[in-house]
Design a protein around this motif. Structure first.
Motif, PDB file in Angstrom:
ATOM      1  N   GLN A 148       0.833  -1.206   0.000  1.00  0.00           N
ATOM      2  CA  GLN A 148       0.000   0.000   0.000  1.00  0.00           C
ATOM      3  C   GLN A 148       0.865   1.252   0.000  1.00  0.00           C
ATOM      4  O   GLN A 148       0.576   2.216  -0.724  1.00  0.00           O
ATOM      5  CB  GLN A 148      -0.923  -0.001   1.219  1.00  0.00           C
ATOM      6  N   SER A 149       1.936   1.251   0.781  1.00  0.00           N
ATOM      7  CA  SER A 149       2.828   2.406   0.848  1.00  0.00           C
ATOM      8  C   SER A 149       3.469   2.684  -0.514  1.00  0.00           C
ATOM      9  O   SER A 149       3.531   3.829  -0.963  1.00  0.00           O
ATOM     10  CB  SER A 149       3.911   2.166   1.899  1.00  0.00           C
TER      11      SER A 149
ATOM     12  N   ALA B 113       9.932 -11.186 -14.553  1.00  0.00           N
ATOM     13  CA  ALA B 113      10.166 -10.063 -15.464  1.00  0.00           C
ATOM     14  C   ALA B 113       8.862  -9.580 -16.084  1.00  0.00           C
ATOM     15  O   ALA B 113       8.641  -8.376 -16.249  1.00  0.00           O
ATOM     16  CB  ALA B 113      11.141 -10.474 -16.562  1.00  0.00           C
ATOM     17  N   PHE B 114       7.978 -10.518 -16.394  1.00  0.00           N
ATOM     18  CA  PHE B 114       6.729 -10.168 -17.070  1.00  0.00           C
ATOM     19  C   PHE B 114       5.696  -9.648 -16.076  1.00  0.00           C
ATOM     20  O   PHE B 114       4.874  -8.788 -16.409  1.00  0.00           O
ATOM     21  CB  PHE B 114       6.218 -11.380 -17.839  1.00  0.00           C
ATOM     22  N   ARG B 115       5.757 -10.144 -14.825  1.00  0.00           N
ATOM     23  CA  ARG B 115       4.875  -9.623 -13.798  1.00  0.00           C
ATOM     24  C   ARG B 115       5.273  -8.189 -13.453  1.00  0.00           C
ATOM     25  O   ARG B 115       4.424  -7.340 -13.193  1.00  0.00           O
ATOM     26  CB  ARG B 115       4.928 -10.513 -12.552  1.00  0.00           C
ATOM     27  N   ARG B 116       6.553  -7.927 -13.466  1.00  0.00           N
ATOM     28  CA  ARG B 116       7.031  -6.576 -13.186  1.00  0.00           C
ATOM     29  C   ARG B 116       6.613  -5.613 -14.294  1.00  0.00           C
ATOM     30  O   ARG B 116       6.211  -4.480 -14.032  1.00  0.00           O
ATOM     31  CB  ARG B 116       8.551  -6.594 -13.051  1.00  0.00           C
ATOM     32  N   LEU B 117       6.694  -6.083 -15.515  1.00  0.00           N
ATOM     33  CA  LEU B 117       6.361  -5.247 -16.666  1.00  0.00           C
ATOM     34  C   LEU B 117       4.929  -4.744 -16.589  1.00  0.00           C
ATOM     35  O   LEU B 117       4.651  -3.563 -16.826  1.00  0.00           O
ATOM     36  CB  LEU B 117       6.587  -6.051 -17.946  1.00  0.00           C
ATOM     37  N   GLN B 118       3.991  -5.624 -16.241  1.00  0.00           N
ATOM     38  CA  GLN B 118       2.586  -5.235 -16.284  1.00  0.00           C
ATOM     39  C   GLN B 118       2.208  -4.247 -15.172  1.00  0.00           C
ATOM     40  O   GLN B 118       1.185  -3.588 -15.248  1.00  0.00           O
ATOM     41  CB  GLN B 118       1.685  -6.476 -16.252  1.00  0.00           C
ATOM     42  N   LEU B 119       3.060  -4.118 -14.153  1.00  0.00           N
ATOM     43  CA  LEU B 119       2.774  -3.159 -13.091  1.00  0.00           C
ATOM     44  C   LEU B 119       2.939  -1.711 -13.558  1.00  0.00           C
ATOM     45  O   LEU B 119       2.495  -0.778 -12.896  1.00  0.00           O
ATOM     46  CB  LEU B 119       3.675  -3.406 -11.879  1.00  0.00           C
TER      47      LEU B 119
ATOM     48  N   ASN C 238       3.207   5.753  -5.788  1.00  0.00           N
ATOM     49  CA  ASN C 238       3.160   5.515  -7.225  1.00  0.00           C
ATOM     50  C   ASN C 238       4.518   5.049  -7.759  1.00  0.00           C
ATOM     51  O   ASN C 238       4.944   5.451  -8.841  1.00  0.00           O
ATOM     52  CB  ASN C 238       2.702   6.769  -7.976  1.00  0.00           C
ATOM     53  N   GLU C 239       5.177   4.184  -6.998  1.00  0.00           N
ATOM     54  CA  GLU C 239       6.484   3.654  -7.373  1.00  0.00           C
ATOM     55  C   GLU C 239       6.330   2.190  -7.786  1.00  0.00           C
ATOM     56  O   GLU C 239       6.284   1.297  -6.944  1.00  0.00           O
ATOM     57  CB  GLU C 239       7.466   3.784  -6.211  1.00  0.00           C
ATOM     58  N   SER C 240       6.228   1.963  -9.090  1.00  0.00           N
ATOM     59  CA  SER C 240       5.947   0.615  -9.582  1.00  0.00           C
ATOM     60  C   SER C 240       7.069  -0.370  -9.260  1.00  0.00           C
ATOM     61  O   SER C 240       6.807  -1.532  -8.938  1.00  0.00           O
ATOM     62  CB  SER C 240       5.680   0.634 -11.086  1.00  0.00           C
ATOM     63  N   ASP C 241       8.323   0.080  -9.339  1.00  0.00           N
ATOM     64  CA  ASP C 241       9.421  -0.838  -9.043  1.00  0.00           C
ATOM     65  C   ASP C 241       9.438  -1.216  -7.565  1.00  0.00           C
ATOM     66  O   ASP C 241       9.661  -2.375  -7.206  1.00  0.00           O
ATOM     67  CB  ASP C 241      10.760  -0.220  -9.446  1.00  0.00           C
ATOM     68  N   ALA C 242       9.190  -0.242  -6.681  1.00  0.00           N
ATOM     69  CA  ALA C 242       9.121  -0.530  -5.249  1.00  0.00           C
ATOM     70  C   ALA C 242       7.953  -1.473  -4.968  1.00  0.00           C
ATOM     71  O   ALA C 242       8.067  -2.415  -4.175  1.00  0.00           O
ATOM     72  CB  ALA C 242       8.971   0.761  -4.447  1.00  0.00           C
TER      73      ALA C 242
END
Length: 215
Positions: A110-111, A154-160, A116-120
Motif C-alpha cells: 500500500q505504501s 520479469a513479465f509480472r514486473r512489466l505489467q505493473l 506511485n512507485e511501480s518498481d518498489a
C-alpha cells in the motif's frame, strides 16, 4: 553495481523486447556498460539462465531465449493454480506469526502504491506472495510456486507499469488477505487465481500498451 541490479536491468530489457530473441549477451560489453568487472555480470547472466530467459550454449556464450506469448499464458495458468492452492491452504493453516507477516507485506504494498512507485511495489509484491507461500504450510507447493514465480517475474514486473494496474493489484491483495484472515479458503483460492490469471489473459494488451507509438 551488484549482480542483482544488473540482472534486473537486463531482465526488463528482455521482457520489453529491447533485447531480441537470439541476441548474444556479451559479458565484456555488459561489464563495460555498467563499469563493473565480469564477475557480477556473469552472476547476473547465470540468474537469467536459471529463470529461463537466457540460454547458455557451451563454447558460444549466453543468448536471449525466445518466450512466446502462448508459453507465457500457459505459465500464468499454472501459476494461478499453484497460488490459488497456496491461498486456500493459508486460510486454513495461517498462524499468528504469518498473519503479522502478511499484514506487514500488505501495508508495504500500500505504501509503494501511494507513492506511485511501480518498481518498489514490485519488490513488495514479491514479499507479499512469499508471505502466502510461507503461510500455506506446504513446503513442496511453496518451492514449486517460487520456482515459477522466478520464471515469470520479469513479465509480472512489466505489467505493473501499465496505468492503474498497481492500484488494481493492491485492491486484489486486500481481498486476498481478508479471505485468509477470515479462514475462507474458497474465496482466498478464487481471489488468488483471478489475481494471477488477469496478468496472463491481458498480457498481450499490456505489452502493446508499453510499446512506443509509431509515427
Amino acid at each position: 553495481m551488484k549482480s542483482a541490479e544488473i540482472r534486473d536491468i537486463l531482465e526488463q530489457e528482455i521482457a520489453t523486447g529491447e533485447r531480441h530473441a537470439g541476441e548474444r549477451l556479451d559479458e565484456q560489453a555488459v561489464a563495460a556498460r555498467f563499469g563493473v568487472s565480469r564477475t557480477p555480470v556473469r552472476e547476473a547472466i547465470n540468474q537469467l539462465a536459471s529463470a529461463g530467459l537466457v540460454a547458455l550454449i557451451p563454447n558460444r556464450g549466453a543468448f536471449v531465449r525466445e518466450t512466446g506469448l502462448g508459453e507465457l499464458v500457459e505459465m500464468f495458468e499454472v501459476m494461478a493454480e499453484l497460488e490459488a492452492m497456496a491461498g486456500r491452504l493459508a486460510a486454513r493453516r495461517v498462524d499468528p506469526k504469518r498473519r503479522v507477516q502478511l499484514a506487514e507485506a500488505l501495508a508495504a504494498c500500500q505504501s509503494a502504491a501511494e507513492r506511485n512507485e511501480s518498481d518498489a511495489y514490485y519488490y513488495e509484491n514479491e514479499r507479499f506472495h512469499e508471505a502466502i507461500y510461507d503461510a500455506c504450510g506446504n513446503g513442496f507447493l511453496a518451492a514449486e510456486a517460487r520456482r515459477l514465480h522466478q520464471r515469470l517475474k520479469a513479465f509480472r514486473r512489466l505489467q505493473l507499469r501499465v496505468p492503474h494496474r498497481m492500484r488494481q493489484s493492491l485492491a486484489e491483495h486486500r481481498r486476498i488477505v481478508a479471505a485468509i484472515e477470515a479462514g475462507d479458503g474458497e474465496t482466498a483460492e478464487a481471489e488468488l487465481k483471478s489475481h494471477i490469471l488477469v496478468q496472463g489473459e491481458r498480457f498481450a494488451d499490456l505489452v502493446a500498451s508499453l510499446k512506443p507509438k509509431q509515427g
